[in-house]
Design an enzyme around this catalytic site. Structure first.
Site, short mmCIF file in Angstrom:
data_model
loop_
_atom_site.label_atom_id
_atom_site.label_comp_id
_atom_site.label_asym_id
_atom_site.label_seq_id
_atom_site.Cartn_x
_atom_site.Cartn_y
_atom_site.Cartn_z
N HIS A 160 20.66 90.26 -4.06
CA HIS A 160 21.69 90.93 -4.86
C HIS A 160 22.59 91.73 -3.93
O HIS A 160 22.10 92.34 -2.97
CB HIS A 160 21.06 91.87 -5.90
CG HIS A 160 21.98 92.25 -7.00
ND1 HIS A 160 22.94 93.23 -6.85
CD2 HIS A 160 22.12 91.76 -8.25
CE1 HIS A 160 23.62 93.33 -7.98
NE2 HIS A 160 23.16 92.45 -8.85
N ASP A 200 18.51 87.53 -12.91
CA ASP A 200 18.58 86.15 -13.40
C ASP A 200 17.26 85.40 -13.28
O ASP A 200 17.11 84.33 -13.84
CB ASP A 200 19.67 85.38 -12.64
CG ASP A 200 21.04 85.92 -12.95
OD1 ASP A 200 21.32 86.08 -14.15
OD2 ASP A 200 21.81 86.20 -12.02
N1 COA Z 1 17.49 83.07 -0.78
C1 COA Z 1 17.25 83.02 0.54
N2 COA Z 1 17.79 83.85 1.45
C2 COA Z 1 18.64 84.77 0.98
C3 COA Z 1 18.95 84.89 -0.38
C4 COA Z 1 18.33 84.00 -1.27
N3 COA Z 1 18.58 84.04 -2.60
N4 COA Z 1 19.82 85.88 -0.57
C5 COA Z 1 20.07 86.39 0.65
N5 COA Z 1 19.34 85.71 1.59
C6 COA Z 1 19.32 85.93 3.03
C7 COA Z 1 20.60 85.36 3.66
O1 COA Z 1 20.41 84.00 4.01
C8 COA Z 1 20.78 86.27 4.83
O2 COA Z 1 19.89 85.84 5.84
P1 COA Z 1 20.33 85.91 7.39
O3 COA Z 1 20.55 87.38 7.67
O4 COA Z 1 19.18 85.31 8.13
O5 COA Z 1 21.59 85.12 7.51
C9 COA Z 1 20.31 87.63 4.32
O6 COA Z 1 19.38 87.35 3.26
C10 COA Z 1 21.45 88.47 3.76
O7 COA Z 1 22.12 87.68 2.81
P2 COA Z 1 23.60 87.86 2.33
O8 COA Z 1 24.14 86.53 1.90
O9 COA Z 1 24.38 88.63 3.35
O10 COA Z 1 23.43 88.78 1.07
P3 COA Z 1 24.52 89.05 0.00
O11 COA Z 1 24.31 90.43 -0.45
O12 COA Z 1 25.86 88.69 0.48
O13 COA Z 1 24.16 87.98 -1.13
C11 COA Z 1 23.83 87.01 -3.23
C12 COA Z 1 23.90 88.32 -2.42
C13 COA Z 1 23.52 87.36 -4.67
C14 COA Z 1 25.19 86.30 -3.17
C15 COA Z 1 22.75 86.11 -2.65
O14 COA Z 1 21.54 86.80 -2.57
C16 COA Z 1 22.57 84.82 -3.42
O15 COA Z 1 23.35 83.86 -3.26
N6 COA Z 1 21.49 84.74 -4.30
C17 COA Z 1 21.20 83.52 -5.03
C18 COA Z 1 22.08 83.39 -6.28
C19 COA Z 1 21.74 84.38 -7.37
O16 COA Z 1 20.60 84.55 -7.75
N7 COA Z 1 22.78 85.03 -7.88
C20 COA Z 1 22.66 86.01 -8.94
C21 COA Z 1 22.91 87.39 -8.42
S1 COA Z 1 22.60 88.59 -9.71
#
Ligand code: COA
Length: 385
Positions: free
Chosen positions: A263, A317
Site C-alpha cells: 500500500h 483488498d
Molecule cells: N507484491 C510483491 N512485492 C511488492 C508488492 C506486492 N504486492 N508491493 C510492493 N512490493 C515490493 C516492490 O517490488 C518493491 O520491491 P523492490 O524494492 O525490491 O523493488 C518494494 O516492495 C516497494 O514497492 P513499491 O512499488 O515502491 O511500493 P508502492 O508503495 O509504490 O506500491 C502498490 C504500492 C499498492 C502500488 C503496490 O504494493 C501494488 O501494486 N500492490 C498490488 C496491487 C494491490 O493490491 N493494489 C491495491 C492497493 S489498496
C-alpha cells in the site's frame, strides 16, 4: 526546457491538495480514524448508517438524530421507474460500474442539485445518494441477467435490504452484520484518487450527482477499486494450499506484484485488512470454510516470510473479495459495492470543499515547441509532425 522542476511531483504524490478533518491515516503505525475515532472501534461497535452520519456531519449522532437519519435514508431508497427503464436499456454485457455511473448521472436530471452550498440541499442530496446507490447496484445486477428488479423493503436495515435486493433472500444476522462492517471499512480513506476526482468536480460548484458520478468513473480503474477482483483471480490460479509457496516464490523472483499486498500509505498491515481477516474468520467458521479461504490464509502466512522485509503486508483488498463472493456478490459487482460505501467519503469531502470553495486549476510544465510557422497542407513534411 528540461523535465526537472522544483515543485513537480508526479501524481501529486505527497502534495496536500486541501485541508480536511474527515479522516486520518498514519501508515507507519497502521492507524485509520474517521473524525478522530478508530476504524476498528467503528467496524466492531458502530454500523454503516451511524458511521455515515459521523463522516458527513463530524460527530456521532444523538439517538434522535440517528433515528431521523435512518428514517430519511429508508424513505429515499426507491428509484424512479424511468431510472429502472434506463438500466434495462443498457447492454447486459456492460460493466456494472458503468451502469452505476450512468444511473447516478441520470439521477441529477430528476433531482437538480442547485444551491450546493445550502446545508438543506446538501443533507437531502447526501441522503438520496447514500440511500439510492444500493438500489441502483442491485437493480442492474439483476436486470442484466433478465431477472426482475426487486424494490427496496422498508423493514430491513441498509445492509440487509441491499443483500435482499441483490439475491432475493433476506440475509441472516451474521451475514448482514459482516457486510455492514465491510461497508464501514470502505466508507472513507483520505485523499485517494476517486475522492480527489470528486473534489475537482465539486470545486466547479456543479451538482452532487455529477460529483459522485465522476468519482465512480475514477474508482472503476484497476489501480484503484479493481484490485479486489484480481485477488480472487490470483487465488483461483494458485488453486491449492500446497501450491502457495512455490507460486509466490516464482512470482516474487520474477518481480511481479502479489495482488492484495502492499500500500502506498501503509508500511505495516492495513488496519482494515486486520479487521477483514477477523470478519472472514467469523464468516467461514459460521458457514463452513472454503478452499479459496484456506488458500488465502496460507498466502498471507507465506508472504509474511517473503515480503515483510519490504514492509509489504495485506491490504484492504485481500480479504474483501473472498467475503463478498461468499455472500453471493458477483466479482464485477465488487467495485459498485465499494462505491456504495465510499459515496459517504466522497460526499463528506464534497461538503468540506463547497463550504470554503476554491476552483481547482493547477498548472503544468509545458514541454512542447514555440514559434513554429503555420504551413499549408501541401507544404507539410510528415516526419516533422
Ligand atoms: N507484491 C510483491 N512485492 C511488492 C508488492 C506486492 N504486492 N508491493 C510492493 N512490493 C515490493 C516492490 O517490488 C518493491 O520491491 P523492490 O524494492 O525490491 O523493488 C518494494 O516492495 C516497494 O514497492 P513499491 O512499488 O515502491 O511500493 P508502492 O508503495 O509504490 O506500491 C502498490 C504500492 C499498492 C502500488 C503496490 O504494493 C501494488 O501494486 N500492490 C498490488 C496491487 C494491490 O493490491 N493494489 C491495491 C492497493 S489498496
Amino acid at each position: 526546457m528540461t523535465d526537472a522542476h522544483p515543485t513537480f511531483s508526479p501524481g501529486l504524490s505527497g502534495v496536500p491538495v486541501t485541508r480536511s478533518s474527515v479522516s486520518f491515516i498514519d501508515g507507519t503505525r497502521g492507524v485509520l480514524e474517521y473524525r478522530g475515532i478508530s476504524v476498528n472501534s467503528l467496524a466492531t461497535k458502530s454500523n454503516f448508517v451511524e458511521t455515515a452520519y459521523l463522516l458527513l456531519f463530524g460527530a456521532l449522532p444523538t439517538p434522535s438524530q440517528l433515528a431521523t437519519f435512518r428514517q430519511d435514508l429508508g424513505e429515499h431508497r426507491r428509484i424512479k421507474y424511468r431510472i429502472v427503464d434506463l438500466m434495462k436499456c443498457l447492454p447486459e454485457g456492460g460493466h456494472p460500474m458503468d451502469a452505476l455511473q450512468a444511473a447516478v448521472a441520470a439521477l441529477g436530471m430528476f433531482y437538480p442539485g442547485v444551491d450546493v452550498q445550502n446545508p438543506k440541499t446538501q443533507y437531502l442530496s447526501a441522503v438520496r445518494l447514500i440511500a439510492k446507490l444500493p438500489t441502483l447496484v442491485a437493480a442492474y445486477a439483476r436486470l442484466r441477467h433478465g431477472d426482475d428488479y426487486l424494490p427496496p423493503r422498508d423493514d430491513l436495515t441498509h445492509s440487509e435490504n441491499f443483500l435482499y435486493m441483490l439475491t432475493g433472500r433476506v440475509p441472516d444476522k451474521v451475514l448482514s452484520e459482516i457486510f455492514d462492517a465491510c461497508l464501514v471499512l470502505h466508507a472513507e480513506h483520505g485523499m485517494n484518487a476517486s475522492t480527489f476526482s470528486g473534489l475537482v468536480t465539486a470545486s466547479t460548484l456543479t451538482d452532487p450527482y455529477t460529483v459522485v458520478s465522476s468519482a465512480i468513473g475514477t474508482l472503476k480503474g484497476p489501480l484503484h477499486g479493481g484490485a479486489t477482483e484480481k485477488v480472487l483471480i490470483m487465488l483461483t490460479h494458485i488453486g491449492s494450499v500446497s501450491n502457495v509457496r512455490p507460486w509466490l516464490e516464482a512470482r516474487i523472483a520474477a518481480k511481479e506484484k502479489i495482488m492484495g499486498f502492499g500500500h502506498r500509505e501503509y508500511k505495516v498491515k492495513d488496519p482494515r485488512a486486520v479487521i477483514l481477516q477477523q470478519l472472514a474468520g467469523r464468516l467461514f467458521s459460521h458457514y463452513g470454510s472454503s478452499p479459496m479461504y484456506e488458500v488465502a490464509t496460507e498466502v498471507e502466512r507465506v508472504n509474511e516470510s517473503l515480503l515483510s522485509s519490504k514492509n509489504v503486508y495485506a491490504n484492504v483488498d485481500f480479504y474483501s473479495g473472498i467475503l463478498y463472493e461468499r455472500m453471493g456478490i458477483e466479482r464485477d459487482c465488487f467495485p459498485p459495492v465499494f462505491a456504495m460505501a465510499r459515496v459517504v467519503g466522497w460526499l463528506a469531502h464534497w461538503m468540506e470543499q463547497v463550504k470554503d470553495n476554491h476552483l481547482f486549476r493547477p498548472t503544468e510544465i509545458y514541454q512542447g515547441k514555440h514559434g513554429l510557422p503555420y504551413r499549408p497542407p501541401d507544404d507539410r513534411n510528415l516526419a516533422e509532425l
